[in-house]
Enzyme design. Sequence first.
Site, PDB file in Angstrom:
ATOM      1  N   LYS A   9       0.839  -1.209   0.000  1.00  0.00           N
ATOM      2  CA  LYS A   9       0.000   0.000   0.000  1.00  0.00           C
ATOM      3  C   LYS A   9       0.878   1.265   0.000  1.00  0.00           C
ATOM      4  O   LYS A   9       0.642   2.195  -0.768  1.00  0.00           O
ATOM      5  CB  LYS A   9      -0.934  -0.003   1.227  1.00  0.00           C
ATOM      6  CG  LYS A   9      -2.054  -1.046   1.107  1.00  0.00           C
ATOM      7  CD  LYS A   9      -2.823  -1.282   2.410  1.00  0.00           C
ATOM      8  CE  LYS A   9      -3.843  -2.406   2.240  1.00  0.00           C
ATOM      9  NZ  LYS A   9      -4.619  -2.708   3.444  1.00  0.00           N
TER      10      LYS A   9
ATOM     11  N   GLN B   1      -4.503  -1.043   9.686  1.00  0.00           N
ATOM     12  CA  GLN B   1      -4.462  -2.408   9.148  1.00  0.00           C
ATOM     13  C   GLN B   1      -4.994  -3.416  10.166  1.00  0.00           C
ATOM     14  O   GLN B   1      -4.631  -3.373  11.345  1.00  0.00           O
ATOM     15  CB  GLN B   1      -3.023  -2.761   8.732  1.00  0.00           C
ATOM     16  CG  GLN B   1      -2.867  -4.082   8.010  1.00  0.00           C
ATOM     17  CD  GLN B   1      -3.512  -4.108   6.621  1.00  0.00           C
ATOM     18  OE1 GLN B   1      -3.688  -3.085   5.978  1.00  0.00           O
ATOM     19  NE2 GLN B   1      -3.871  -5.286   6.165  1.00  0.00           N
TER      20      GLN B   1
ATOM     21  N   ASP C  41     -10.873   2.919   4.096  1.00  0.00           N
ATOM     22  CA  ASP C  41     -11.261   1.498   4.104  1.00  0.00           C
ATOM     23  C   ASP C  41     -12.773   1.339   3.974  1.00  0.00           C
ATOM     24  O   ASP C  41     -13.260   0.239   3.698  1.00  0.00           O
ATOM     25  CB  ASP C  41     -10.849   0.852   5.436  1.00  0.00           C
ATOM     26  CG  ASP C  41      -9.582   0.032   5.314  1.00  0.00           C
ATOM     27  OD1 ASP C  41      -9.357  -0.563   4.245  1.00  0.00           O
ATOM     28  OD2 ASP C  41      -8.825  -0.022   6.304  1.00  0.00           O
TER      29      ASP C  41
HETATM   30  N1  GUN Z   1      -6.815  -6.664   6.546  1.00  0.00           N
HETATM   31  C1  GUN Z   1      -7.180  -7.472   5.516  1.00  0.00           C
HETATM   32  N2  GUN Z   1      -7.799  -6.741   4.555  1.00  0.00           N
HETATM   33  C2  GUN Z   1      -7.823  -5.467   4.999  1.00  0.00           C
HETATM   34  C3  GUN Z   1      -8.336  -4.255   4.452  1.00  0.00           C
HETATM   35  O1  GUN Z   1      -8.908  -4.193   3.360  1.00  0.00           O
HETATM   36  N3  GUN Z   1      -8.157  -3.138   5.223  1.00  0.00           N
HETATM   37  C4  GUN Z   1      -7.555  -3.173   6.437  1.00  0.00           C
HETATM   38  N4  GUN Z   1      -7.448  -2.022   7.125  1.00  0.00           N
HETATM   39  N5  GUN Z   1      -7.082  -4.279   6.975  1.00  0.00           N
HETATM   40  C5  GUN Z   1      -7.214  -5.419   6.241  1.00  0.00           C
END
Ligand code: GUN
Length: 304
Positions: A50, A94, A117
């Site tokens: 990311k 995350q 998100d």
């Molecule tokens: N953990 C697994 N997928 C995601 C996601 O799309 N966003 C976040 N913040 N954590 C994750």
Amino acid sequence: MSATILSGKEFAEAIKREVAAEIAALSFKPCLAVVRVGEDPASAVYVGSKVRTAEELGIISEHRHMPAETTQAELMRVVNELNSRDDVDGILVQLPLPPQIDEREVLEAIDPEKDVDGFHPVNVGKLWQGQRSLVPCTPAGVIEILKRSGIGIAGMNAVVIGRSNIVGKPMAALLIKESATVTICHSKTSDLAAVASQADILVAAIGRAGFVRAEHIKPGATVIDVGINNVTSEDLARELFGEDEIDKRLNTIAKRGFTLVGDVCPKDAKAKAGAFTPVPGGVGLLTVAMLMKNTIEAAKARRG
Ligand code: GUN
């Protein structure tokens, strides 16, 4: 006939090019803050991707890596600081978080306007009401794959296997918005194969390697695989992969100790589906691209 492979790479590259062009036209650089707590190895890989992609596209990124022992109060202080900073457009914490942390309290503390998100209840509510909102990246990426592949959604029977807040539920909301007839299946669904095999569009998001087999797939269906699982067993790999791929996969297990497998058996999807997304190289690439798209959406909405 062998199914078409819906490769995420070209779609993700196209979305990233569009985002980069939009950023170049802005008078400011958007800023994405990513918070990671602890040492979950998968999270480290996802967050790395990311942050790297943001930088490639001209988005300023701030990576806050906090220790596994971080307290609720310490994490809340960071979220509140990022909320109050004018230069920060997007905030992503995350998941999963360590067990001492109340995930819900953290996600609800994020300013909904910066919630790239799309996990905040305000954005979840807007999504279900069909209002414009920040939408969870993985299901949004699935819709992009379907649309960019020319696969019609309106009027189709769509079945989503999995009811998580991150994928299953928002996936169902987005498919309804696109006028599909939607069914959600989960661990308690009776005769799941009978339901799944009615699907013109089948989305697997359960977190079990190769769970979806031939009996779940309607001939010619579009099968979208959201799962990412580590398979260490050579026997399971032999069950899931056909002759065309098994040698490569066994080599990967020998070299790295595991191979990445989705929730769908690729051998069965290839033989029975009309089209399917591979793992790796499918939906996962779109998730990161859609996060970048959400970041500029948030930045443009905030800064007018
Ligand atoms: N953990 C697994 N997928 C995601 C996601 O799309 N966003 C976040 N913040 N954590 C994750």
